[in-house]
Design a protein around this motif. Structure first.
Motif, PDB file in Angstrom:
ATOM      1  N   VAL A   4      42.598  29.495  28.126  1.00 22.37           N
ATOM      2  CA  VAL A   4      43.451  29.794  29.775  1.00 22.37           C
ATOM      3  C   VAL A   4      44.534  28.838  29.829  1.00 22.37           C
ATOM      4  O   VAL A   4      45.542  29.294  30.416  1.00 22.37           O
ATOM      5  CB  VAL A   4      42.131  29.599  30.664  1.00 22.37           C
ATOM      6  CG1 VAL A   4      42.606  29.490  32.070  1.00 22.37           C
ATOM      7  CG2 VAL A   4      41.078  30.495  30.508  1.00 22.37           C
ATOM      8  N   THR A   9      45.267  35.807  29.290  1.00 21.58           N
ATOM      9  CA  THR A   9      44.234  36.541  30.215  1.00 21.58           C
ATOM     10  C   THR A   9      42.910  36.605  29.685  1.00 21.58           C
ATOM     11  O   THR A   9      42.559  36.419  28.436  1.00 21.58           O
ATOM     12  CB  THR A   9      44.915  37.769  30.622  1.00 21.58           C
ATOM     13  OG1 THR A   9      44.843  38.810  29.366  1.00 21.58           O
ATOM     14  CG2 THR A   9      46.266  38.094  31.282  1.00 21.58           C
ATOM     15  N   SER A  10      41.927  36.906  30.492  1.00 20.37           N
ATOM     16  CA  SER A  10      40.699  37.222  30.085  1.00 20.37           C
ATOM     17  C   SER A  10      40.604  38.269  28.878  1.00 20.37           C
ATOM     18  O   SER A  10      39.789  38.093  27.858  1.00 20.37           O
ATOM     19  CB  SER A  10      39.706  37.692  30.996  1.00 20.37           C
ATOM     20  OG  SER A  10      39.452  36.748  32.102  1.00 20.37           O
ATOM     21  N   LYS A  11      41.251  39.323  28.979  1.00 20.78           N
ATOM     22  CA  LYS A  11      41.057  40.196  27.989  1.00 20.78           C
ATOM     23  C   LYS A  11      41.935  39.567  26.603  1.00 20.78           C
ATOM     24  O   LYS A  11      41.331  40.129  25.438  1.00 20.78           O
ATOM     25  CB  LYS A  11      41.966  41.649  28.363  1.00 20.78           C
ATOM     26  CG  LYS A  11      41.246  42.597  29.443  1.00 20.78           C
ATOM     27  CD  LYS A  11      41.950  43.602  29.899  1.00 20.78           C
ATOM     28  CE  LYS A  11      41.088  44.419  30.974  1.00 20.78           C
ATOM     29  NZ  LYS A  11      41.487  45.561  31.230  1.00 20.78           N
ATOM     30  N   GLU A  12      42.957  38.958  26.748  1.00 20.58           N
ATOM     31  CA  GLU A  12      43.713  38.626  25.510  1.00 20.58           C
ATOM     32  C   GLU A  12      42.576  37.621  24.917  1.00 20.58           C
ATOM     33  O   GLU A  12      42.383  37.547  23.621  1.00 20.58           O
ATOM     34  CB  GLU A  12      44.937  37.906  25.949  1.00 20.58           C
ATOM     35  CG  GLU A  12      46.023  38.790  26.497  1.00 20.58           C
ATOM     36  CD  GLU A  12      47.118  38.059  26.855  1.00 20.58           C
ATOM     37  OE1 GLU A  12      48.423  38.874  26.943  1.00 20.58           O
ATOM     38  OE2 GLU A  12      47.197  36.939  27.365  1.00 20.58           O
ATOM     39  N   HIS A  21      35.460  40.739  27.754  1.00 20.82           N
ATOM     40  CA  HIS A  21      36.354  40.216  28.758  1.00 20.82           C
ATOM     41  C   HIS A  21      35.320  39.798  29.914  1.00 20.82           C
ATOM     42  O   HIS A  21      35.547  38.512  30.588  1.00 20.82           O
ATOM     43  CB  HIS A  21      37.304  41.026  29.302  1.00 20.82           C
ATOM     44  CG  HIS A  21      37.005  42.081  30.060  1.00 20.82           C
ATOM     45  ND1 HIS A  21      37.018  41.859  31.288  1.00 20.82           N
ATOM     46  CD2 HIS A  21      36.923  43.436  29.836  1.00 20.82           C
ATOM     47  CE1 HIS A  21      36.383  43.162  31.981  1.00 20.82           C
ATOM     48  NE2 HIS A  21      36.502  43.933  30.875  1.00 20.82           N
ATOM     49  N   ASP A  25      34.920  36.003  31.650  1.00 17.89           N
ATOM     50  CA  ASP A  25      35.127  35.655  32.964  1.00 17.89           C
ATOM     51  C   ASP A  25      33.893  34.757  33.365  1.00 17.89           C
ATOM     52  O   ASP A  25      33.875  33.882  33.984  1.00 17.89           O
ATOM     53  CB  ASP A  25      35.130  37.026  33.618  1.00 17.89           C
ATOM     54  CG  ASP A  25      36.492  37.725  33.471  1.00 17.89           C
ATOM     55  OD1 ASP A  25      37.459  36.965  33.267  1.00 17.89           O
ATOM     56  OD2 ASP A  25      36.754  38.707  33.816  1.00 17.89           O
ATOM     57  N   ARG A  40      41.089  29.455  38.577  1.00 16.77           N
ATOM     58  CA  ARG A  40      41.648  28.823  37.002  1.00 16.77           C
ATOM     59  C   ARG A  40      42.814  28.131  36.963  1.00 16.77           C
ATOM     60  O   ARG A  40      42.747  27.064  36.017  1.00 16.77           O
ATOM     61  CB  ARG A  40      42.103  30.300  36.304  1.00 16.77           C
ATOM     62  CG  ARG A  40      40.918  31.265  36.108  1.00 16.77           C
ATOM     63  CD  ARG A  40      41.748  32.768  35.779  1.00 16.77           C
ATOM     64  NE  ARG A  40      42.067  32.942  34.351  1.00 16.77           N
ATOM     65  CZ  ARG A  40      41.791  33.525  33.492  1.00 16.77           C
ATOM     66  NH1 ARG A  40      40.661  34.564  33.666  1.00 16.77           N
ATOM     67  NH2 ARG A  40      42.134  33.494  32.217  1.00 16.77           N
ATOM     68  N   PRO A  78      52.226  31.356  26.812  1.00 10.67           N
ATOM     69  CA  PRO A  78      51.044  32.173  26.143  1.00 10.67           C
ATOM     70  C   PRO A  78      51.207  32.147  24.681  1.00 10.67           C
ATOM     71  O   PRO A  78      52.331  32.033  24.057  1.00 10.67           O
ATOM     72  CB  PRO A  78      51.300  33.493  26.768  1.00 10.67           C
ATOM     73  CG  PRO A  78      53.000  33.573  27.127  1.00 10.67           C
ATOM     74  CD  PRO A  78      53.063  32.074  27.565  1.00 10.67           C
TER      75      PRO A  78
END
Length: 150
Positions: A4, A9-12, A21, A25, A40, A78
């Motif tokens: 994070v 992102t959560s999906k990544e 995901h 979360d 976050r 990222p």
């Protein structure tokens, strides 16, 4: 939280770790609660502060660079996520090289938009065909029931 902190992102994160995901979360929500923050960004900030406090408590080993000589840390840069695309077996491809149906699972969708639209159209046609088959089956059972009662 390290992922994070890197801006994923959560999906990544889920793809990188091979989990759902939603699971990511849930872990992030637990970390936010444990850190006593509300979101976050605040969690990442609090985590960074805690790391700074830890560094201040323990002196660096003599072979370490001083803080000023260390490269800058970008909190929200990222990290690259490698996308793995499983090869589609020849038997599951149409004449155009497009898979007959998309693969099932949590793999990243790396198909071009034309292929995506083709797959969506195929799923829609298959769904309509299955609905028609269900309706015809129900009508046949009803007709059979009427014929037996006659």
């Amino acid at each position: 939280m390290e992922l994070v902190k890197q801006g994923l992102t959560s999906k990544e994160i889920a793809r990188a770790l091979g989990i759902s995901h939603r699971t990511v979360d849930q872990h992030i929500a637990a970390a936010i609660e444990n850190l006593g923050v509300t979101n976050r960004l605040a969690a990442v900030t609090r985590l960074h502060e805690m790391e700074q406090e830890e560094r201040a408590k323990s002196p660096p080993p003599p072979f370490m660079l001083s803080y000023k000589d260390r490269p800058a840390v970008h909190l929200f840069e990222p990290a690259p996520v490698e996308e793995v695309k499983a090869p589609v077996p020849e038997a599951e491809q149409s004449a155009e090289g497009i898979p007959i149906l998309p693969p099932i699972g949590g793999s990243a969708n790396t198909y071009p938009s034309r292929v995506r639209l083709t797959l969506i159209a195929r799923i829609a046609v298959l769904s309509i065909m299955l609905i028609c088959l269900a309706i015809v089956s129900i009508l046949a059972v009803m007709e059979l029931a009427n014929w037996i009662d006659w």
